[in-house]
Design a protein around this motif. Structure first.
Motif, PDB file in Angstrom:
ATOM      1  N   UNK A 146       0.830  -1.201   0.000  1.00 12.51           N
ATOM      2  CA  UNK A 146       0.000   0.000   0.000  1.00 12.51           C
ATOM      3  C   UNK A 146       0.869   1.258   0.000  1.00 12.51           C
ATOM      4  N   UNK A 147       1.927   1.246   0.793  1.00 11.65           N
ATOM      5  CA  UNK A 147       2.849   2.385   0.842  1.00 11.65           C
ATOM      6  C   UNK A 147       3.530   2.586  -0.510  1.00 11.65           C
ATOM      7  N   UNK A 148       3.994   1.488  -1.122  1.00 16.97           N
ATOM      8  CA  UNK A 148       4.639   1.582  -2.438  1.00 16.97           C
ATOM      9  C   UNK A 148       3.665   2.144  -3.465  1.00 16.97           C
ATOM     10  N   UNK A 149       2.411   1.697  -3.433  1.00 16.94           N
ATOM     11  CA  UNK A 149       1.403   2.195  -4.381  1.00 16.94           C
ATOM     12  C   UNK A 149       1.181   3.693  -4.166  1.00 16.94           C
ATOM     13  N   UNK A 150       1.082   4.117  -2.920  1.00 16.27           N
ATOM     14  CA  UNK A 150       0.875   5.547  -2.626  1.00 16.27           C
ATOM     15  C   UNK A 150       2.057   6.389  -3.104  1.00 16.27           C
ATOM     16  N   UNK A 151       3.256   5.910  -2.824  1.00 16.55           N
ATOM     17  CA  UNK A 151       4.463   6.656  -3.207  1.00 16.55           C
ATOM     18  C   UNK A 151       4.578   6.751  -4.726  1.00 16.55           C
ATOM     19  N   UNK A 152       4.341   5.647  -5.421  1.00 17.08           N
ATOM     20  CA  UNK A 152       4.427   5.666  -6.883  1.00 17.08           C
ATOM     21  C   UNK A 152       3.331   6.545  -7.471  1.00 17.08           C
ATOM     22  N   UNK A 153       2.142   6.543  -6.878  1.00 14.16           N
ATOM     23  CA  UNK A 153       1.049   7.391  -7.362  1.00 14.16           C
ATOM     24  C   UNK A 153       1.412   8.871  -7.205  1.00 14.16           C
ATOM     25  N   UNK A 154       1.977   9.236  -6.071  1.00 14.72           N
ATOM     26  CA  UNK A 154       2.394  10.633  -5.850  1.00 14.72           C
ATOM     27  C   UNK A 154       3.504  11.013  -6.834  1.00 14.72           C
ATOM     28  N   UNK A 155       4.483  10.117  -7.005  1.00 19.32           N
ATOM     29  CA  UNK A 155       5.569  10.387  -7.954  1.00 19.32           C
ATOM     30  C   UNK A 155       5.032  10.518  -9.375  1.00 19.32           C
ATOM     31  N   UNK A 156       4.073   9.668  -9.733  1.00 19.26           N
ATOM     32  CA  UNK A 156       3.463   9.735 -11.058  1.00 19.26           C
ATOM     33  C   UNK A 156       2.751  11.072 -11.262  1.00 19.26           C
ATOM     34  N   UNK A 157       1.993  11.512 -10.267  1.00 16.66           N
ATOM     35  CA  UNK A 157       1.297  12.800 -10.377  1.00 16.66           C
ATOM     36  C   UNK A 157       2.297  13.942 -10.552  1.00 16.66           C
ATOM     37  N   UNK A 158       3.363  13.914  -9.786  1.00 15.85           N
ATOM     38  CA  UNK A 158       4.382  14.976  -9.891  1.00 15.85           C
ATOM     39  C   UNK A 158       5.082  14.934 -11.244  1.00 15.85           C
ATOM     40  N   UNK A 159       5.417  13.748 -11.703  1.00 15.68           N
ATOM     41  CA  UNK A 159       6.107  13.605 -12.982  1.00 15.68           C
ATOM     42  C   UNK A 159       5.206  14.008 -14.144  1.00 15.68           C
ATOM     43  N   UNK A 160       3.946  13.598 -14.095  1.00 15.45           N
ATOM     44  CA  UNK A 160       3.010  13.969 -15.160  1.00 15.45           C
ATOM     45  C   UNK A 160       2.813  15.487 -15.196  1.00 15.45           C
ATOM     46  N   UNK A 161       2.703  16.095 -14.030  1.00 18.93           N
ATOM     47  CA  UNK A 161       2.551  17.552 -13.934  1.00 18.93           C
ATOM     48  C   UNK A 161       3.781  18.254 -14.537  1.00 18.93           C
ATOM     49  N   UNK A 162       4.964  17.806 -14.164  1.00 14.77           N
ATOM     50  CA  UNK A 162       6.198  18.410 -14.688  1.00 14.77           C
ATOM     51  C   UNK A 162       6.314  18.195 -16.192  1.00 14.77           C
ATOM     52  N   UNK A 163       5.934  17.005 -16.665  1.00 15.73           N
ATOM     53  CA  UNK A 163       5.996  16.716 -18.101  1.00 15.73           C
ATOM     54  C   UNK A 163       5.057  17.645 -18.871  1.00 15.73           C
ATOM     55  N   UNK A 164       3.835  17.801 -18.380  1.00 11.19           N
ATOM     56  CA  UNK A 164       2.847  18.654 -19.027  1.00 11.19           C
ATOM     57  C   UNK A 164       3.359  20.090 -19.138  1.00 11.19           C
ATOM     58  N   UNK A 165       3.833  20.621 -18.038  1.00 10.02           N
ATOM     59  CA  UNK A 165       4.246  22.023 -18.046  1.00 10.02           C
ATOM     60  C   UNK A 165       5.563  22.242 -18.781  1.00 10.02           C
ATOM     61  N   UNK A 166       6.433  21.268 -18.771  1.00 12.88           N
ATOM     62  CA  UNK A 166       7.643  21.414 -19.579  1.00 12.88           C
ATOM     63  C   UNK A 166       7.280  21.339 -21.062  1.00 12.88           C
TER      64      UNK A 166
END
Length: 183
Positions: free
Chosen positions: A98-118
């Protein structure tokens, strides 16, 4: 088939990152060689020629950014990212998963956000014909594209990781390859 294609993309990005590091090494060695030749010439003739590679510091910075971002997905899959395992390593598989899923989900959201804005930044640089400062002026969208590509591949790797975790597989960086749902 899909697994091999994704792994190829991650390895290719890692290979490109290595090529950019090699380009930094070649550029710095060439500049050091030119500095040495200039010092020798100055010692022999009393006056240096001023041999230099124009904007070499700018180019090494561009190459460093490209290599850093292109290596992100490869490093994630290889377990090369810094992780705090003091707590998670002691967790039972259920809470750990559950912790790994939460961490990867947060990282995915941050990475997708950075990708979009870049991506928007690259389009803006292209639209306004932004150029880098320095003796050799380069269109900024060219400099920004490897960074965008690296972030996009990291986002893809995080989606891949999240799908695997939701399917019950161990994280790729664990190296165990076990199914966490089976325990």
């Amino acid at each position: 088939m899909l697994r091999r294609s994704l792994d190829f993309i991650y390895r290719a990005a890692g290979g490109l990152a290595a090529l950019f590091i090699l380009a930094i090494v070649v550029l710095v060695f060439a500049q050091v060689g030119l500095n040495l030749a200039d010092k020798i010439w100055a010692a022999l003739t009393g006056q240096g020629v001023g041999l230099t590679i124009p904007s070499y510091a700018d180019f090494t910075g561009f190459f460093l950014a490209a290599s850093s971002f292109l290596a992100l997905a490869y490093a994630l899959r290889a377990g090369g990212h810094i992780r705090v395992t003091l707590l998670i390593g002691r967790m039972p598989n259920g809470p750990r998963r559950l912790t790994e899923i939460c961490v990867v989900t947060i990282a995915l959201a941050m990475s997708a956000y950075a990708t979009w804005y870049l991506g928007l930044l690259v389009l803006e640089s292209l639209e306004y014909s932004d150029r880098s400062p320095g003796m050799v002026s380069v269109p900024l969208w060219i400099v920004q594209m490897p960074v965008l590509l690296g972030l996009a591949i990291l986002t893809l790797a995080l989606i891949d990781e999240l799908v695997g975790l939701l399917a019950g597989r161990a994280p790729s960086w664990d190296g165990k390859g076990e199914n966490l749902l089976s325990e």
